[in-house]
Design a protein around this motif. Structure first.
Motif, PDB file in Angstrom:
ATOM      1  N   LEU A  64       0.897  -1.185  -0.077  1.00  0.00           N
ATOM      2  CA  LEU A  64      -0.041   0.071   0.043  1.00  0.00           C
ATOM      3  C   LEU A  64       0.728   1.235   0.039  1.00  0.00           C
ATOM      4  CD1 LEU A  64      -2.846  -1.011   2.547  1.00  0.00           C
ATOM      5  CD2 LEU A  64      -2.979  -0.551  -0.080  1.00  0.00           C
ATOM      6  N   GLN A  65       1.953   1.271   0.825  1.00  0.00           N
ATOM      7  CA  GLN A  65       2.743   2.281   0.664  1.00  0.00           C
ATOM      8  C   GLN A  65       3.507   2.616  -0.540  1.00  0.00           C
ATOM      9  OE1 GLN A  65       5.442   2.726   4.328  1.00  0.00           O
ATOM     10  NE2 GLN A  65       4.263   1.319   5.206  1.00  0.00           N
ATOM     11  N   ILE A  66       3.735   1.437  -1.275  1.00  0.00           N
ATOM     12  CA  ILE A  66       4.559   1.669  -2.560  1.00  0.00           C
ATOM     13  C   ILE A  66       3.292   2.184  -3.542  1.00  0.00           C
ATOM     14  CG2 ILE A  66       5.379   0.454  -4.517  1.00  0.00           C
ATOM     15  CD1 ILE A  66       6.451  -1.633  -2.699  1.00  0.00           C
ATOM     16  N   VAL A  67       2.153   1.844  -3.503  1.00  0.00           N
ATOM     17  CA  VAL A  67       1.203   2.236  -4.339  1.00  0.00           C
ATOM     18  C   VAL A  67       0.986   3.709  -4.022  1.00  0.00           C
ATOM     19  CG1 VAL A  67      -1.455   2.359  -4.996  1.00  0.00           C
ATOM     20  CG2 VAL A  67      -0.155   0.132  -4.760  1.00  0.00           C
ATOM     21  N   VAL A  68       0.902   4.130  -2.811  1.00  0.00           N
ATOM     22  CA  VAL A  68       0.817   5.495  -2.365  1.00  0.00           C
ATOM     23  C   VAL A  68       1.767   6.486  -3.061  1.00  0.00           C
ATOM     24  CG1 VAL A  68       0.573   7.180  -0.434  1.00  0.00           C
ATOM     25  CG2 VAL A  68      -0.743   5.116  -0.525  1.00  0.00           C
ATOM     26  N   MET A  69       2.947   5.969  -2.583  1.00  0.00           N
ATOM     27  CA  MET A  69       4.165   6.930  -3.143  1.00  0.00           C
ATOM     28  C   MET A  69       4.375   6.841  -4.773  1.00  0.00           C
ATOM     29  SD  MET A  69       5.371   7.902  -0.054  1.00  0.00           S
ATOM     30  CE  MET A  69       6.670   8.739  -1.222  1.00  0.00           C
ATOM     31  N   THR A  70       4.147   5.874  -5.353  1.00  0.00           N
ATOM     32  CA  THR A  70       4.046   5.752  -7.048  1.00  0.00           C
ATOM     33  C   THR A  70       3.041   6.659  -7.217  1.00  0.00           C
ATOM     34  OG1 THR A  70       4.684   3.524  -6.879  1.00  0.00           O
ATOM     35  CG2 THR A  70       4.035   4.447  -8.929  1.00  0.00           C
ATOM     36  N   THR A  71       1.857   6.769  -6.860  1.00  0.00           N
ATOM     37  CA  THR A  71       0.626   7.454  -7.248  1.00  0.00           C
ATOM     38  C   THR A  71       1.113   9.027  -6.835  1.00  0.00           C
ATOM     39  OG1 THR A  71      -0.831   5.935  -6.860  1.00  0.00           O
ATOM     40  CG2 THR A  71      -1.594   8.301  -6.964  1.00  0.00           C
TER      41      THR A  71
END
Length: 208
Positions: free
Chosen positions: A24-31
């Motif tokens: 989830l953190q990776i998705v948030v940071m990528t977005t």
């Protein structure tokens, strides 16, 4: 719920406690990085909206981590001989102190990101005004967490050996639980084995 944690497989706990929050953190940071325009300016509205997911991630992580601790520390007590005193009440008190402190911080952060306060400055303002409380509570919570590590690792070894144990005998368990993303692959199968063997033996006497 305790039995679900005790019977869960190591990969299941790892996925829930570590894998999903990291994903989830990776998705948030990528977005967030994807919303940066050609001039290098981030979309502040989009970033703030994405930051709202962090309290959810932390709440998930804290709930699972402390739930696992509680399940081991309390759930395995029924497999320990009655003549061994594990100081369960002390563990419960020391367990609840950091849990309450962390939940308080999550509430402060959550109410900020969900519109009850005015952004990150509000978090800093609230925490800044309460430093005389936050700093002692933070240090106390750290001590309580280490005691919980001590109690849980001792509980595992005591359950296995069915006798009083010294720290040198469960130091390995202590450090494996401390570094749980690695240790859980070793600790949880042992917990599964304890529960399986004791259930087969019909040991259902609970301690309080």
């Amino acid at each position: 719920m305790i039995n679900k944690f005790l019977n869960a497989k190591h990969w299941q706990l790892f996925t829930l406690m570590f894998g999903i929050p990291i994903l989830l953190q990776i998705v948030v940071m990528t977005t967030m990085f994807a919303n940066i325009d050609s001039n290098g300016n981030p979309d502040q509205t989009g970033m703030l909206n994405m930051m709202k997911i962090f309290p959810i991630i932390m709440f998930l992580y804290v709930g699972l981590f402390f739930g696992w601790f509680w399940s081991i520390g309390i759930g395995l007590q029924k497999y320990i001989p009655d003549d061994i005193n594990m100081k369960i009440k002390k563990f419960k008190i020391f367990f609840l102190i950091p849990l309450a402190y962390i939940l308080f911080l999550l509430i402060v952060i959550g109410t900020t990101f969900y519109g009850f306060s005015s952004g990150s400055n509000a978090v800093g303002g609230i925490v800044g005004k309460m430093l005389f409380v936050v700093i002692p509570m933070h240090l106390l919570s750290m001590f309580c967490i280490f005691y919980s590590l001590y109690f849980v690792s001792k509980t595992i070894k005591t359950t296995e050996l069915k006798r009083d144990v010294t720290f040198s005998e469960f130091a390995g368990e202590f450090f494996m639980i401390w570094f749980f993303p690695i240790g859980i692959w070793i600790i949880q199968p042992r917990i599964n084995k304890i529960v399986s063997e004791e259930s087969t033996n019909g040991n259902t006497v609970y301690k309080t």
